[in-house]
Design a protein around this motif. Structure first.
Motif, PDB file in Angstrom:
ATOM      1  N   LEU A 161       0.935  -1.154   0.159  1.00 27.82           N
ATOM      2  CA  LEU A 161      -0.139  -0.078  -0.054  1.00 27.82           C
ATOM      3  C   LEU A 161       0.832   1.195  -0.092  1.00 27.82           C
ATOM      4  O   LEU A 161       0.362   2.238  -0.597  1.00 27.82           O
ATOM      5  CB  LEU A 161      -0.918  -0.113   1.324  1.00 27.82           C
ATOM      6  N   VAL A 162       2.148   1.256   0.498  1.00 26.47           N
ATOM      7  CA  VAL A 162       2.956   2.442   0.603  1.00 26.47           C
ATOM      8  C   VAL A 162       3.402   2.463  -0.942  1.00 26.47           C
ATOM      9  O   VAL A 162       3.417   3.618  -1.586  1.00 26.47           O
ATOM     10  CB  VAL A 162       4.186   2.085   1.486  1.00 26.47           C
ATOM     11  N   ARG A 163       3.601   1.407  -1.745  1.00 28.54           N
ATOM     12  CA  ARG A 163       4.055   1.557  -3.117  1.00 28.54           C
ATOM     13  C   ARG A 163       3.147   1.981  -3.920  1.00 28.54           C
ATOM     14  O   ARG A 163       3.073   2.604  -4.920  1.00 28.54           O
ATOM     15  CB  ARG A 163       4.510   0.101  -3.562  1.00 28.54           C
ATOM     16  N   ARG A 164       1.628   1.706  -3.597  1.00 23.70           N
ATOM     17  CA  ARG A 164       0.545   2.277  -4.275  1.00 23.70           C
ATOM     18  C   ARG A 164       0.458   3.556  -4.037  1.00 23.70           C
ATOM     19  O   ARG A 164      -0.140   4.438  -5.082  1.00 23.70           O
ATOM     20  CB  ARG A 164      -1.086   1.529  -3.643  1.00 23.70           C
ATOM     21  N   GLU A 165       0.910   4.218  -2.991  1.00 22.45           N
ATOM     22  CA  GLU A 165       0.919   5.836  -3.077  1.00 22.45           C
ATOM     23  C   GLU A 165       2.124   6.396  -3.620  1.00 22.45           C
ATOM     24  O   GLU A 165       2.360   7.675  -3.704  1.00 22.45           O
ATOM     25  CB  GLU A 165       0.835   6.092  -1.512  1.00 22.45           C
ATOM     26  N   GLY A 166       3.042   5.642  -4.470  1.00 20.03           N
ATOM     27  CA  GLY A 166       4.002   6.195  -5.179  1.00 20.03           C
ATOM     28  C   GLY A 166       5.181   6.286  -4.561  1.00 20.03           C
ATOM     29  O   GLY A 166       6.146   6.877  -4.998  1.00 20.03           O
TER      30      GLY A 166
END
Length: 248
Positions: free
Chosen positions: A190-195
């Motif tokens: 989910l952190v990667r999802r935020e860019g």
């Protein structure tokens, strides 16, 4: 160890979710204090998730001599993710460190996580521990290997061990993550999802200090499958966040 002024904004907020861990509180607190002292002002936020043993009394006793120790209490058990979120909402530092309350996560690795987060600059929002030398039973290690392999295949989060509770994350990013029960198992994806990028740090696992695990196989299996499908949906429905600037 000398106390620190309580009115100084801490550099680190260490969030410890617990349920019925009375015997583990004092030894783990001493280790956290030793690990964090060199990083400047810090606070430790214990979140008591509906304990029915002496956890609350032990925390009150420890707080009498540790002004940096804060205590939150849930009126009923809401789960580990809820406890971590309660601590994150209450935290005052820009960097959150999460650590399990049973002692299996060694606080001695907190400085390495914080250094990795600092070294990455603003592009890195999470330094995630990944366990080596697992001290769980053979069956539990097998469970984790299967679950992690499936998760990596589905989410492509580049992480082999999201079950490790030891993490350092930028608070502002963490609070932007969509909240749901079991969020703590999917933070890297989910952190990667935020860019943002994630850096991984090997941490040595150890046996829990005392007591028994609160988790079983069958009470996690089907819930984990539903959670995995939900996180896959969230990732695939997310567009890359735009860079926003105010023009006047």
């Amino acid at each position: 160890m000398a106390s620190q002024p309580v009115d100084i904004v801490p550099r680190l907020s260490v969030v410890v979710p617990v349920k019925n861990e009375a015997d583990n509180v004092a030894p783990l607190l001493a280790e956290i204090e030793a690990a964090c002292a060199a990083h400047g002002p810090f606070e430790v936020i214990y979140v008591d998730d509906g304990s029915t043993d002496a956890t609350a009394a032990v925390l009150a006793e420890q707080a009498a001599t540790r002004p940096w120790l804060r205590r939150l209490s849930h009126d009923r058990s809401c789960g580990q993710s809820a406890a971590i979120r309660s601590g994150a909402l209450a935290a005052r530092a820009a960097i959150l460190v999460t650590i399990d309350g049973d002692g299996q996560n060694d606080p001695a690795f907190i400085p390495a996580l914080v250094r990795a987060l600092d070294a990455g600059g603003s592009a890195i929002a999470l330094a995630a521990g990944q366990r080596v030398g697992r001290k769980d039973t053979g069956f539990k290690r097998l469970q984790s290997r299967i679950a992690n392999a499936v998760r990596k295949t589905v989410l492509k989060d580049g992480t082999r061990d999201t079950g490790c509770g030891l993490k350092a994350v930028r608070r502002e990013v963490y609070l932007r993550l969509p909240y749901f029960d079991a969020l703590h198992r999917f933070v890297p994806a989910l952190v990667r999802r935020e860019g943002y990028d994630v850096v991984l740090v090997d941490v040595v696992d150890r046996p829990r200090l005392t007591g028994q695990s609160k988790y079983g196989f069958f009470d996690r299996l089907w819930v984990g499958i539903v959670d995995l499908a939900g996180v896959w949906w969230l990732i695939n429905r997310r567009r890359m966040p735009p860079q926003v600037r105010e023009l006047g």
